[in-house]
Design a protein around this motif. Structure first.
Motif: not given
Lengths: 511, 312
Positions: A195-200, A334-338, B308-312
């Motif tokens: 969630v916040v990784g890229s902002y951090l 779900f459109g996201h990567t963890i 990273f999170w936003e990557r789909s």
């Protein structure tokens, strides 16, 4: 004014029995009221045990870090601006390097004692973190963290984290190829936080990697903010130590209600000041004879270049090892990567370990129901479960540390990298799981051994006038008399139903 | 027990007779110890003086460290020995005083907080709530300059590189790469022209160009015209932690990341076949223009580097 002293003798008489110094102390006491507290402080008793020296190593290596660090800041330039190197190290002449890199090379070669100070600083850091870990191990295995000292355990653990963080920040400052790669990895780890990784990441680095702000920011964190917090916490650590007084091992005349040892002044002061010199001297000898972090050989950082077979400083090893052996499990959906392959070993794992360390005093209170005050220390063998748990955690960290050298191990022993990798993956689970019962068993066995850990005494053989020989055991060493190091009885709540024999050497431990 | 045992019984520091054995030095032969300490102090002094001399003549770094470290070690050794062997041997004892105060003191302390303070707040509940609200808003707003000013929002920057339609591939010196430049099996790190000197170019746009054959090479289905004349290009950022994938194992045709040993099969879309990297390296579609220069068809079709999170 009538008794204004005129002659030397009269002056002397006015000063009282303790002379000029006594008079000066009197003046000080008039203003600050320090006489009573000062006397109590000089009389403060320090227990004698070699293991209490480990914390001193940590403290003194921090003193060395401050002293050498101040020296380095006089020459280091925290800037990423590019300059052409024109220094005395010929292979680099003409290369475009950052000012941070150029100034680090220059302070090593141009400034007298610069190289020595830099190497001492780096060595002192490695010693600092190491001494904290060993000191914590002592506190853990002897149960010194128990009530009333839980707060100091928490402060100490925080200090370990700060020491590791500041070590990493300082390691990054020269902006060489190896440390730059380390920063790159740190950035990617921050990026991996859900969630916040890229902002951090963007906020810490002032933009996408490499950003323009990272060296100045790391610099101010490394030389001011983190050290200020460390100094504050170290001060609180010591104040609490004085307030709560030292723990001590059980022994002759030692109880929960007293402290036995040597007084602060002059005995402890002489020993500890001498020890400060020994630690400094040892660090200086390391700085003189053991090269560390020769950044001119690595070259300046360039995001598109990389060096082979480099390891981070030792205290980062367990993280690097975990990153190497963790499988490539990335969650995408779900459109996201963890990026679990990063998040789990580099964020969740250290988080779990440090939280466990923070929580241990509370956990132990909960599981043993022991809410008593403890000033007498445990021998590790008398608390087998705690000792085994600590050994298992250390075993896990040791394996992860070794795993940070998979490629070097594979090369050195001519093994396939795949073999080493899978061996490490299995060992990560097997070694801690085996360590626990083995340590537990060793503790239990040692409990049944008479005079474990004590020196053997001679048998005195005498001949009577009739020619008869008799062997009588000579008395035990003064330090080893019967109740020296005798454990406090194991409370029933730890292992219910287990009784300790009163007779020495006879074991009633169930098999 | 023995006499020596009695002497080992800890006593309080004050009120001892002057001839009490606990005030005697611990050493059996104090004169010998004193001599040893004196020697170590003298040697330490000599080493410090030598340090001064070496400093003045600008001798090599190791001589400075050796004399300084040796001097400090000797001084420390002497001081520790002095404290250990020539000072009152003890042991001494100090009583601990209970830290806890009496029940009455505790109650008075708690009462001051609960009754005096609590009473005031209970009577002015609304004010207390408003103060709490104000502090809450303040603490949120105070974070803005602390966090938000630190750097830009990521927005789309993580999704794109500077590779554009028709970007010339240049090496680190800025020279355009021509189709005859590379022999089979060799590689070069390329950048979109104009970025090779920038931080972002080096950190984000870096790409490895490998020549695998003389004929057009297909690394995966759907990438039929991406590798003209055997020139394949992959992002150089490892998909694990972003290290440059700087090692090329020519015989196995594997790109290896030296940080954590991820290996990527360059003949098969750079799919990782070993190590912790979770995704293939993104491939850059290339073409060769009429003059024989290698250029990009367009940007990568996915974000480069670690996840990273936003990557789909």
């Amino acid at each position: 004014m009538s008794n204004l002293a005129t002659t030397r003798r009269e002056k002397k008489a006015n000063q009282g029995p303790y002379g000029k110094l006594g008079q000066a102390l009197g003046e000080l006491d008039d203003r600050l009221g320090v006489a009573k507290g000062g006397r109590t402080f000089l009389d403060k008793i320090f227990p004698d045990h070699w293991s209490f020296m480990l914390g001193e190593i940590a403290l003194y290596s921090f003193v060395i870090l401050l002293a050498t660090g101040v020296f380095l800041t006089l020459y280091y330039v925290p800037s990423q601006a590019l300059v052409t190197y024109h220094g005395s190290y010929l292979p680099l002449v003409g290369q475009k390097v950052t000012q941070a890199f150029a100034s680090t090379v220059d302070l090593s070669f141009k400034v007298r004692t610069g190289l020595l100070m830099r190497q001492m600083h780096h060595w002192a850091c490695d010693i600092f973190v190491g001494a904290i870990v060993v000191h914590m191990a002592r506190v853990f295995f002897t149960g010194a963290f128990r009530k009333p000292r839980e707060l100091n355990w928490t402060i100490g653990t925080t200090l370990l984290i700060l020491a590791i963080v500041n070590g990493f920040l300082g390691y990054s400052l020269p902006d060489d190829l190896v440390s730059g790669t380390g920063i790159r990895i740190a950035y990617s780890i921050i990026l991996s936080v859900p969630v916040v990784g890229s902002y951090l990441g963007f906020w810490v680095f002032g933009g996408n990697f490499p950003g323009a702000a990272i060296i100045p920011r790391f610099f101010i964190l490394h030389v001011l903010i983190v050290p200020a917090i460390i100094v504050t916490l170290v001060t609180v650590h010591m104040v609490l130590l004085v307030r709560q007084k030292h723990t001590q091992f059980p022994g002759e005349g030692r109880t929960e209600k007293n402290v036995v040892g040597a007084p602060m002044f002059p005995v402890f002061m002489a020993k500890t000041t001498g020890f400060l010199f020994i630690v400094s001297g040892f660090t200086a000898l390391l700085g003189a004879f053991a090269q560390i972090n020769p950044i001119w050989q690595f070259g300046p950082y360039d995001a598109a270049r990389i060096s082979y077979a480099v390891q981070p400083d030792w205290y980062m090893g367990f993280l690097d090892g975990a990153l190497r052996i963790f499988p490539a499990w990335s969650f995408m959906g779900f459109g996201h990567t963890i990026p679990l392959e990063v998040t789990i070993p580099a964020v969740i794992l250290p988080g779990l370990i440090f939280n466990l360390v923070f929580a241990w005093p509370a956990l132990e209170r909960k599981f043993t129901g022991d809410h008593e005050m403890h000033n007498l220390l445990d021998r590790p063998i008398n608390r087998p479960k705690r000792t085994a748990a600590g050994a298992a955690i250390f075993a896990l960290l040791a394996i992860l540390f070794i795993a940070s050298s998979t490629d070097v191990i594979a090369n050195f022993f001519h093994l396939s990298l795949n073999t080493v990798l899978w061996a490490m993956r299995f060992l990560t689970f097997i070694v801690p799981i085996v360590t626990y019962p083995v340590t537990y068993k060793i503790c239990k066995e040692l409990q049944g051994v008479a005079n474990a850990g004590k020196r053997k005494t001679a048998n005195v053989v005498t001949r009577t006038s009739d020619g008869e020989y008799q062997a009588t055991p000579s008395p035990a060493y003064v330090d080893d008399v019967a109740h020296e190091l005798e454990p406090t009885p194991v409370p029933a709540f730890i292992t219910p139903g287990e009784t300790e024999s009163n007779e020495r050497g006879v074991r009633t431990v169930d098999r | 027990m023995t006499e020596s045992h009695e002497q080992r019984t800890p006593v309080a520091l004050t009120g001892l007779r002057e001839d009490d054995p606990r005030l005697q030095p611990a050493a059996r032969h104090p004169e010998t110890v004193e001599r040893v300490i004196a020697i170590s102090f003298v040697l330490g002094l000599v080493l410090f003086a030598l340090f001064g001399y070496f400093f003045i003549v600008n001798a090599p770094a190791w001589t400075l460290g050796a004399t300084l470290g040796g001097g400090m070690s000797l001084l420390g050794f002497g001081l520790v020995a002095w404290g250990k062997y020539l000072m009152p041997r003890g042991p001494f004892v100090e009583e601990r005083h209970t830290l806890a105060n009496s029940k009455a003191d505790r109650d008075a302390f708690a009462a001051a907080i609960v009754e005096r303070g609590g009473g005031v707040i209970k009577r002015r509940k609304m004010l207390g709530g408003l103060l709490g609200g104000g502090l809450g808003v303040f603490s949120v707003v105070a974070l803005f300059p602390l966090l938000r000013s630190l750097g830009p929002m990521p927005k789309g920057t993580l999704f794109h590189t500077d590779w554009r339609k028709g970007s010339y591939a240049v090496d680190q010196t800025g020279r355009r790469i021509h189709q005859d430049d590379l022999t089979i099996g060799s590689l070069v790190t390329i950048f979109p022209e104009g970025t090779q000197d920038t931080d972002r170019g080096q950190a984000v746009d870096q790409t490895v160009l490998i020549r695998l054959s003389n004929a057009d090479f297909v690394t995966q289905k759907g990438r039929e015209n991406w590798a003209p004349m055997g020139y394949v290009a992959y992002s150089k950022l490892c998909t694990h932690l972003g290290c440059p994938v700087g090692l090329y194992e020519q015989q196995l045709e594997l790109l290896v990341c030296p940080c954590h040993q991820s290996m990527f099969d360059v003949t098969n879309g750079a799919i990782p076949n070993f190590g912790p990297a979770p995704r293939p390296l993104p491939q850059l579609p290339l073409y060769i223009d009429a003059s024989g220069y290698i250029r990009a068809q367009r940007d990568y079709d996915q974000p480069v580097g670690p996840g990273f999170w936003e990557r789909s």
